[in-house]
Write a protein that holds these residues in place. Structure first.
Motif: not given
Lengths: 338, 501
Positions: B43-44, B47-48, B331
Motif C-alpha cells: 500500500t505504501m 502510494a509513494l 490507492v
C-alpha cells in the motif's frame, strides 16, 4: 593549595573572562542577526515535514501528497510526507501542535480536524495549538440511493421516510465524517427517521448500497460519480450551494426544498502555534499560487474538488464557523462523544 | 472474443518502447525491494509511486504502479523465507514453510517455489481479470455484513487447525488475537477499549509491528536461545524454479489461484487473508498435512500463489464497480482517478480498451517478477551464511525500523517487542502463532460484520443464519469444530471399525 595560588588562578580566569566575554558579547548579536537574516531570506533551507494524520493511500493522503509535490517544486526544498495515522487524526495533529514553530513541520488535515473536538477527547486545542495557513479545497458530497428505492428526489425521499418510519438505512463512511454529518443535518432538517449504519471506508458501503442492504449513502462526489454515471446507484442531490459542472442534471439539496442547505468536506494546511508571520505568508502565497494554476484547477474539477484560495484569517474564520456548526449537528443528532 | 484478443495485443505492443520497458524493469525492482523490507507495505509503495508518477502520461504511470504492486506482494516472500520476517502482511503465511525450508538449507528452492507460485498466481488472477471482469464484479455485491462476519469466524477457526497439533491451542491463540484486535478505539463509534487512559493504546495495535514482532523478533529470540550453527546450503538446493514443483502441485496452484482471486474481489479483505485461506485449503486437501509448518512445499506454494492471485482479483471490482478489493487496489484506484481514468461501471463505454491495458500491465509486471526471481536469488541466499553475531543485530534493527516506519510512532516499536516476547513464549509452550496473527487481521472484520449486521436487521440474528451464503459458512464452521472434537472423532472411528468388522 596556598592562598596565593588561588588568587593567581582567579586572576588568570578573570583576565581570560575579561578578554573573552566582551568578544562573545559582541559576537552574540551578530550571530543572532545572521541567524535571523538567513531564516528570513532562506526559509526553507532544509527539508520540510508534512504530517498527514491518515494512513498512506486514502483520499486525504492523495491530495496531501499532491500539495507536497507542488510545494517542494515552488519552495525548492524536498517535502517529506509523514503518515502519522490513528486516533481520528488526533495523533498526527498532536505531533504538529507540539512541534517547533519554525515552518519545518506542517499539518495537512481534512474537515475532521474541526469536527473532532466535539467527538473525541483531544490532547490539544484546535485554535490555540495551531496556526491556520490555508484552506485548500472543498469537496461537495453526493447523496446516492439504491436504484430500487422509489424516491427520485430529496422531497420524495423525505415523504418515503415519513410513510415508512424506521425502514431507511443510510451508510456512513466513518463516525463523524462529513457524509455522516450531512446526513444528520438532512435528517434533523426534515424531521424523519433514518437509521445510520457505520462502515469503515466507503468501499464496503458502496457494495452494500448497490446490493440493496442499505438504501442511501452520502460521500464526496469523487467516490460516487462512477456509480452514478454507470447507473448502479441513483443520485438524489449534491450538498453544494450550486450544481456541479460534472453532474449538471443533479439538483442541490438547497433547491430541493431545503434552502440554505450546504455541507462540504474540506482540506487545509496548518502549522504549529505562533508560526512567524513571514513564513505563514510565504506558505499561504505558495498554496494560493498552486491553486491558481490552470491544470490544477481542471484536475480539481475532475476529482470533484473546489479550489479555495484565500488568506490565513479567512481560513481561521472558516474553521471556527464549521466547527461551531458541526457542534450543533452533533448535539442535535445525539451522536455519542466520549 | 477476437476483438478482445486484438485489443489485448494492441495493449501489449503499446508498452514495447524502450522507455516503458525501462519503467517495467525499474518499478518491478522497486516493488520487490519495498516488499522485501519489513515496514514498507505494498500500500505504501503504491502510494509513494503515485506521487512520483503524477506528471507522467496516465498509461505509463499506471504501469509503474501495477508493477510496484505486484512486485511488492512478491518481494515480501524474500524476507519471510530468509529471515522469518514477513516483508508485507501478505507474506506472513509464507514464513511458516518458507523459513522452515530455508533452515533445512533449501532457501533457493523456497524462493524458486515462491517465484513460480507468484507468477502463476498472477497469471490465474489475470486470466479472470481479462475474461470475466463483468461477471465477477457483481460477486462482490453478494457479500454483506452477515457473510463477512462468518467469513472472519471461519478464518480464525480454520487457522486454529492450521499449524499446531492441538486445535484447542490454535483456537486459544486465535481468541487472543481477536482480543488484541479489540484493544483501542473501536472502529464504529471510537469508544476507547482496554486503553487504561493511554493515548497510544487508543490507537490500537498496528498489524505490521505485531507481525514483525510475532514472526521476526520471536525468531530472533529463538535463535539466541538455540546453539545452532549457521545454515549449510543443501547440495540439493537450486535457485531455478523447478518445473516438477509446478506439475506436481498443479492442483494446489489452481485452487490457490481461484481462492486468491475470489478473496481479492471481496472488498475489505486483501492479500494477507488470500494467502492464509489458500494455505488453509491446501492443508485440508494435502496428503501430508503434518508437514505443514515444517517446510511443506505445498504450503509455501499455496500461500505464494494465493496472495499474488489476489492482486488482479482486487482490481476486478475497481474496474467494474469502482470499489477497490484491497488496500493497495484502493490507492491504485485513486491514482486512476488522478490520471483522469474513471474506473467503475462506465469504464467499458468510456474507455473500452482500458481493461486490456490493465491486463497487459499485469502481464509485464509478471515478467518483471519472474526476471528478478531468477536473477536476484543467488545473491540473497548468502544472507543465510552470515554468522549469527552479525546477522542477528541486523535483523533486530530491521524489526525496529520496520515497525517504526509504518506510522513513525515509538509505541509501535514497543508493540513489536511485546508481540515478539508473546510469540516466543507461545512457541515454547507449543501454541501456534498463525491463528494469533489471523485473529488480529480478522477481529476487526468480525466485529464490524456482527455489529453492522445487527443494526441492519434491527437486532435480529436471523439473517446471520438464514441467508444462503451465511448458511453455507456457519454450517461449514460447525462441521470443522465438530470434526475436531475427540468424542465425534471416536464416533467416526467406531463407525468405520464397525463397518470393517
Amino acid at each position: 593549595m596556598h592562598i596565593t595560588d588561588v588568587v593567581n588562578r582567579a586572576r588568570i580566569l578573570e583576565n581570560a573572562m575579561n578578554r573573552w566575554l566582551p568578544a562573545l558579547a559582541r559576537l552574540i548579536p551578530i550571530a543572532v542577526l545572521a541567524a535571523a537574516a538567513t531564516a528570513q531570506a532562506a526559509y526553507p533551507d532544509r527539508p520540510i515535514k508534512l504530517v498527514i494524520p491518515f494512513p498512506a493511500g486514502g483520499p486525504t493522503d492523495a491530495l496531501g501528497r499532491q500539495l507536497a509535490q507542488s510545494l517542494s517544486t515552488s519552495l525548492g526544498q524536498s517535502i517529506v510526507v509523514e503518515n502519522k495515522a490513528g486516533g481520528n487524526s488526533a495523533i498526527g495533529s498532536d505531533a504538529v501542535a507540539k512541534a517547533a514553530p519554525d515552518g519545518y513541520t506542517l499539518l495537512f488535515n481534512a474537515s475532521l480536524f474541526a469536527t473532532n473536538p466535539h467527538l473525541v477527547k483531544l490532547p490539544y486545542d484546535i485554535y490555540k495549538d495551531f496556526t491556520p495557513i490555508a484552506l485548500i479545497a472543498k469537496a461537495p458530497l453526493l447523496i446516492a440511493v439504491n436504484n430500487d428505492l422509489p424516491a427520485k428526489n430529496v422531497a420524495e425521499l423525505i415523504a418515503y421516510a415519513k410513510a415508512n418510519p424506521g425502514k431507511l438505512n443510510f451508510g456512513i463512511g466513518s463516525n463523524g465524517s462529513a457524509g455522516h454529518l450531512a446526513q444528520e443535518l438532512l435528517r434533523s432538517n426534515a424531521g424523519v427517521d433514518i437509521q445510520m449504519i457505520p462502515y469503515k471506508g466507503s468501499a464496503p458501503a458502496y457494495a452494500d448500497l448497490i446490493g440493496g442492504r442499505i438504501q442511501g449513502f452520502t460521500d464526496p462526489v469523487l467516490g460516487a460519480i462512477g456509480q452514478v454515471q454507470g447507473g448502479k446507484v441513483r443520485a438524489l442531490a449534491v450538498t453544494s450551494a450550486k450544481r456541479l459542472s460534472a453532474l449538471p442534471s443533479v439538483p442541490t439539496v438547497a433547491e430541493s426544498g431545503m434552502p440554505g442547505f450546504e455541507y462540504h468536506s474540506w482540506y487545509g494546511l496548518w502549522g504549529p502555534p505562533n508560526l512567524p508571520p513571514e513564513i505563514l505568508q510565504k506558505l499561504n502565497a505558495e498554496v494560493n499560487r498552486w491553486l491558481a494554476q490552470p491544470d490544477v484547477k481542471t484536475q480539481f474539477e475532475k476529482l470533484g474538488y473546489e479550489a479555495q484560495p484565500g488568506t490565513p484569517t479567512e481560513f481561521d474564520k472558516f474553521v471556527r464557523d464549521n466547527s461551531q456548526r458541526d457542534a450543533k449537528i452533533i448535539k442535535d443528532a445525539g451522536i455519542k462523544a466520549e | 472474443m477476437f476483438d478482445g484478443l486484438i485489443a489485448f495485443g494492441h495493449s501489449l505492443v503499446s508498452f514495447l518502447d524502450p522507455f516503458s520497458i525501462g519503467l517495467i524493469l525499474v518499478s518491478s525492482l522497486v516493488g520487490v525491494i519495498i516488499g522485501a523490507l519489513p515496514g514498507l507495505t505494498a500500500t505504501m509503495g503504491v502510494a509513494l509511486m503515485t506521487t512520483l508518477t503524477i506528471k507522467m502520461p496516465s498509461n505509463q504511470a499506471l504501469l509503474v504502479l501495477i508493477c510496484t504492486y505486484v512486485g511488492a506482494i512478491y518481494g515480501g516472500s524474500r524476507s519471510a523465507i530468509l529471515l522469518n520476517i514477513p516483508g508485507t502482511p501478505a507474506s506472513a503465511a509464507s514464513c511458516l514453510d518458507g523459513h522452515a525450508l530455508a533452515k533445512q538449507g533449501l532457501a533457493g528452492r523456497a524462493m524458486g517455489i515462491a517465484t513460480s507460485g507468484s507468477v502463476l498466481g498472477t497469471l490465474i488472477g489475470m486470466f479472470f481479470l481479462a475474461l470475466f471482469t463483468p461477471v465477477l464484479g457483481d460477486l462482490a455485491l453478494k457479500f454483506g455484513a452477515y457473510e463477512f462476519f462468518w467469513l472472519a469466524v471461519f478464518g480464525v477457526i480454520i487457522a486454529g487447525t492450521l499449524t499446531g497439533g492441538d486445535p484447542l491451542k490454535g483456537w486459544i491463540a486465535g481468541l487472543v488475537g481477536i482480543f488484541c484486535a479489540a484493544v483501542g478505539q473501536e472502529g464504529i463509534y471510537a469508544y476507547d477499549r482496554f486503553t487504561f487512559g493511554s493515548r497510544d493504546l487508543a490507537g490500537g495495535f498496528n498489524l505490521v509491528p505485531a507481525l514483525v514482532g510475532a514472526f521476526g523478533f520471536a525468531e530472533l529470540l529463538m535463535a539466541v536461545r538455540e546453539k545452532a550453527a549457521p545454515v549449510k546450503i543443501s547440495p540439493f538446493d537450486s535457485v531455478i524454479p523447478k518445473l516438477v514443483d509446478v506439475t506436481k502441485y498443479w492442483k494446489t496452484i489452481l485452487r490457490s489461484g481461484l481462492i486468491g482471486t475470489f478473496i481479492g474481489i471481496l472488498p475489505g479483505v486483501g492479500e494477507d487473508v488470500a494467502a492464509w485461506s489458500s494455505y488453509a485449503a491446501a492443508k485440508r486437501a494435502s496428503k501430508e498435512p503434518e508437514k505443514f509448518g515444517k517446510g511443506s512445499i505445498d504450503g509455501l506454494m499455496a500461500a505464494e500463489t494465493g496472495d499474488n492471485a489476489c492482486v488482479p482479483g482486487a482490481i476486478i471490482p475497481v474496474l467494474t464497480l469502482g470499489i477497490p478489493g484491497s488496500a493497495p487496489a484502493a490507492v491504485l484506484m485513486a491514482a486512476m482517478l488522478i490520471h483522469g481514468v474513471r474506473p467503475g461501471p462506465m469504464i467499458m463505454t468510456e474507455a473500452p480498451t482500458f481493461v486490456y491495458d490493465v491486463v497487459a500491465m499485469m502481464m509485464y509486471a509478471t515478467l518483471g517478477i519472474l526476471l528478478y526471481g531468477l536473477t536476484l536469488t543467488k545473491v540473497l541466499i548468502k544472507v543465510l551464511m552470515v554468522p549469527k553475531p552479525v546477522i542477528l543485530p541486523i535483523i533486530f534493527v530491521l524489526c525496529v525500523v520496520g515497525s517504526f516506519a509504518i506510522s513513525s510512532r515509538l509505541f509501535d516499536v514497543w508493540v513489536m517487542l511485546g508481540f515478539g516476547v508473546i510469540g516466543y513464549v507461545l512457541r515454547r509452550l507449543g501454541y501456534p502463532i498463525a491463528p494469533l496473527v489471523l485473529g488480529i487481521v480478522l477481529g476487526d472484520l468480525m466485529e464490524k460484520g456482527l455489529r453492522r449486521g445487527l443494526v441492519l436487521s434491527d437486532g435480529s440474528l436471523l439473517p446471520f443464519f438464514m441467508r444462503p451464503i451465511s448458511a453455507v459458512l456457519w454450517i461449514a464452521i460447525v462441521v470443522v469444530i465438530l470434526m475436531k472434537l475427540p468424542a465425534v472423532q471416536r464416533l467416526f472411528q467406531r463407525g468405520t471399525a464397525a463397518r470393517t468388522d
